[in-house]
Scaffold this motif. Structure first.
Motif, PDB file in Angstrom:
ATOM      1  N   SER A   1      35.419  41.535  20.619  1.00  0.00           N
ATOM      2  CA  SER A   1      34.141  41.368  19.790  1.00  0.00           C
ATOM      3  C   SER A   1      34.008  39.903  19.781  1.00  0.00           C
ATOM      4  CB  SER A   1      34.213  42.110  18.504  1.00  0.00           C
ATOM      5  OG  SER A   1      34.583  43.654  18.827  1.00  0.00           O
ATOM      6  N   ASP A   2      32.813  39.499  19.271  1.00  0.00           N
ATOM      7  CA  ASP A   2      32.587  38.166  18.766  1.00  0.00           C
ATOM      8  C   ASP A   2      33.191  37.879  17.507  1.00  0.00           C
ATOM      9  OD1 ASP A   2      30.635  39.606  17.747  1.00  0.00           O
ATOM     10  OD2 ASP A   2      28.870  38.017  18.242  1.00  0.00           O
ATOM     11  N   GLU A   3      33.016  36.646  16.950  1.00  0.00           N
ATOM     12  CA  GLU A   3      33.823  36.496  15.804  1.00  0.00           C
ATOM     13  C   GLU A   3      32.940  37.021  14.844  1.00  0.00           C
ATOM     14  OE1 GLU A   3      33.785  32.047  15.744  1.00  0.00           O
ATOM     15  OE2 GLU A   3      35.513  31.976  16.772  1.00  0.00           O
ATOM     16  N   THR A   4      31.571  37.080  14.648  1.00  0.00           N
ATOM     17  CA  THR A   4      30.604  37.317  13.687  1.00  0.00           C
ATOM     18  C   THR A   4      31.018  38.924  13.575  1.00  0.00           C
ATOM     19  OG1 THR A   4      29.020  35.922  14.197  1.00  0.00           O
ATOM     20  CG2 THR A   4      28.370  37.778  12.681  1.00  0.00           C
ATOM     21  N   GLU A   5      31.076  39.792  14.520  1.00  0.00           N
ATOM     22  CA  GLU A   5      31.397  41.237  14.347  1.00  0.00           C
ATOM     23  C   GLU A   5      32.707  41.440  13.641  1.00  0.00           C
ATOM     24  OE1 GLU A   5      32.134  44.829  17.431  1.00  0.00           O
ATOM     25  OE2 GLU A   5      30.673  43.201  17.914  1.00  0.00           O
ATOM     26  N   VAL A   6      33.753  40.822  14.011  1.00  0.00           N
ATOM     27  CA  VAL A   6      34.956  40.953  13.671  1.00  0.00           C
ATOM     28  C   VAL A   6      35.262  40.586  12.141  1.00  0.00           C
ATOM     29  CG1 VAL A   6      37.511  40.147  13.747  1.00  0.00           C
ATOM     30  CG2 VAL A   6      36.358  40.631  15.775  1.00  0.00           C
TER      31      VAL A   6
ATOM     32  N   ASP B   1      44.264  39.606  15.253  1.00  0.00           N
ATOM     33  CA  ASP B   1      44.791  38.943  16.723  1.00  0.00           C
ATOM     34  C   ASP B   1      43.857  38.817  17.768  1.00  0.00           C
ATOM     35  OD1 ASP B   1      44.058  41.575  17.701  1.00  0.00           O
ATOM     36  OD2 ASP B   1      46.056  42.413  17.657  1.00  0.00           O
ATOM     37  N   ARG B   2      44.299  38.568  18.954  1.00  0.00           N
ATOM     38  CA  ARG B   2      43.147  38.259  20.033  1.00  0.00           C
ATOM     39  C   ARG B   2      42.215  39.158  20.424  1.00  0.00           C
ATOM     40  NH1 ARG B   2      43.942  33.166  21.823  1.00  0.00           N
ATOM     41  NH2 ARG B   2      46.014  32.257  21.568  1.00  0.00           N
ATOM     42  N   PHE B   3      42.746  40.387  20.113  1.00  0.00           N
ATOM     43  CA  PHE B   3      41.714  41.615  20.346  1.00  0.00           C
ATOM     44  C   PHE B   3      41.100  42.041  19.342  1.00  0.00           C
ATOM     45  CE2 PHE B   3      45.782  41.809  23.062  1.00  0.00           C
ATOM     46  CZ  PHE B   3      44.970  41.633  24.290  1.00  0.00           C
ATOM     47  N   GLY B   4      40.911  41.332  17.967  1.00  0.00           N
ATOM     48  CA  GLY B   4      40.028  41.616  17.098  1.00  0.00           C
ATOM     49  C   GLY B   4      40.675  42.572  16.019  1.00  0.00           C
ATOM     50  N   GLU B   5      41.962  42.943  16.096  1.00  0.00           N
ATOM     51  CA  GLU B   5      42.386  43.835  15.320  1.00  0.00           C
ATOM     52  C   GLU B   5      43.412  43.289  14.234  1.00  0.00           C
ATOM     53  OE1 GLU B   5      41.813  47.293  15.453  1.00  0.00           O
ATOM     54  OE2 GLU B   5      40.740  46.769  17.310  1.00  0.00           O
ATOM     55  N   VAL B   6      43.467  43.682  12.886  1.00  0.00           N
ATOM     56  CA  VAL B   6      44.241  43.299  12.040  1.00  0.00           C
ATOM     57  C   VAL B   6      46.007  43.173  12.268  1.00  0.00           C
ATOM     58  CG1 VAL B   6      44.896  43.453   9.655  1.00  0.00           C
ATOM     59  CG2 VAL B   6      42.786  43.949  10.278  1.00  0.00           C
TER      60      VAL B   6
ATOM     61  N   GLU C   1      49.596  30.826  18.352  1.00  0.00           N
ATOM     62  CA  GLU C   1      48.890  31.146  19.372  1.00  0.00           C
ATOM     63  C   GLU C   1      48.815  32.621  19.476  1.00  0.00           C
ATOM     64  OE1 GLU C   1      50.391  29.936  22.962  1.00  0.00           O
ATOM     65  OE2 GLU C   1      50.869  27.751  22.240  1.00  0.00           O
ATOM     66  N   ALA C   2      49.316  33.394  18.695  1.00  0.00           N
ATOM     67  CA  ALA C   2      49.260  35.134  18.637  1.00  0.00           C
ATOM     68  C   ALA C   2      48.163  35.468  18.077  1.00  0.00           C
ATOM     69  CB  ALA C   2      50.421  35.353  18.238  1.00  0.00           C
ATOM     70  N   LEU C   3      47.485  34.636  17.083  1.00  0.00           N
ATOM     71  CA  LEU C   3      46.355  35.129  16.383  1.00  0.00           C
ATOM     72  C   LEU C   3      45.178  34.390  16.851  1.00  0.00           C
ATOM     73  CD1 LEU C   3      48.153  35.108  12.990  1.00  0.00           C
ATOM     74  CD2 LEU C   3      47.648  36.980  14.457  1.00  0.00           C
TER      75      LEU C   3
ATOM     76  N   GLY D   1      43.663  43.196  30.426  1.00  0.00           N
ATOM     77  CA  GLY D   1      42.405  42.659  30.759  1.00  0.00           C
ATOM     78  C   GLY D   1      41.107  43.218  30.295  1.00  0.00           C
ATOM     79  N   ARG D   2      40.821  44.536  30.388  1.00  0.00           N
ATOM     80  CA  ARG D   2      39.916  45.326  29.826  1.00  0.00           C
ATOM     81  C   ARG D   2      39.893  45.008  28.227  1.00  0.00           C
ATOM     82  NH1 ARG D   2      39.557  50.182  27.128  1.00  0.00           N
ATOM     83  NH2 ARG D   2      37.614  51.105  27.032  1.00  0.00           N
ATOM     84  N   LYS D   3      40.890  44.798  27.398  1.00  0.00           N
ATOM     85  CA  LYS D   3      40.988  44.404  26.346  1.00  0.00           C
ATOM     86  C   LYS D   3      40.268  43.148  25.637  1.00  0.00           C
ATOM     87  CE  LYS D   3      44.467  47.536  24.241  1.00  0.00           C
ATOM     88  NZ  LYS D   3      46.011  47.569  23.525  1.00  0.00           N
TER      89      LYS D   3
END
Length: 99
Positions: free
Chosen positions: A32-37, A87-92, A66-68, A25-27
């Motif tokens: 981050s927002d889309e622009t930042e990522v 992914d959903r947490f902004g990581e590659v 769904e995973a991305l 939940g914290r993650k």
């Protein structure tokens, strides 16, 4: 053996589930927002691709899986580029690179 000791595995399971749930939940809340990522991935591309690469070579779209979350494609004119799956947490999650 005392009766309350039979509940220790259940208490441990509930505690572990709570820790994992709060972590996820914290993650999600700090995502981050889309622009930042996209900006961060474009900078990563420039670093990896070397001379001649520019952040303006990159475009992004929403992922269909769904995973991305995002798919960032960085390709200079007339050359093969790299595709970053975020992914959903902004990581590659995965990179497709030529060669």
């Amino acid at each position: 053996m005392q009766r309350w000791m039979f509940f220790l595995p259940l208490i441990g399971l509930v505690a572990a589930t709570a820790v994992i749930g709060l972590s996820m939940g914290r993650k999600a809340a700090l995502r981050s927002d889309e622009t930042e990522v996209i900006t961060r991935i474009a900078a990563l591309y420039v670093e990896q691709a070397g001379p001649g690469a520019a952040e303006t070579d990159c475009t992004a779209r929403l992922a269909t899986s769904e995973a991305l979350w995002l798919v960032v494609t960085c390709a200079p004119e007339g050359r093969a580029g790299r595709t970053y799956y975020i992914d959903r947490f902004g990581e590659v999650a995965h990179v497709d690179a030529p060669g």
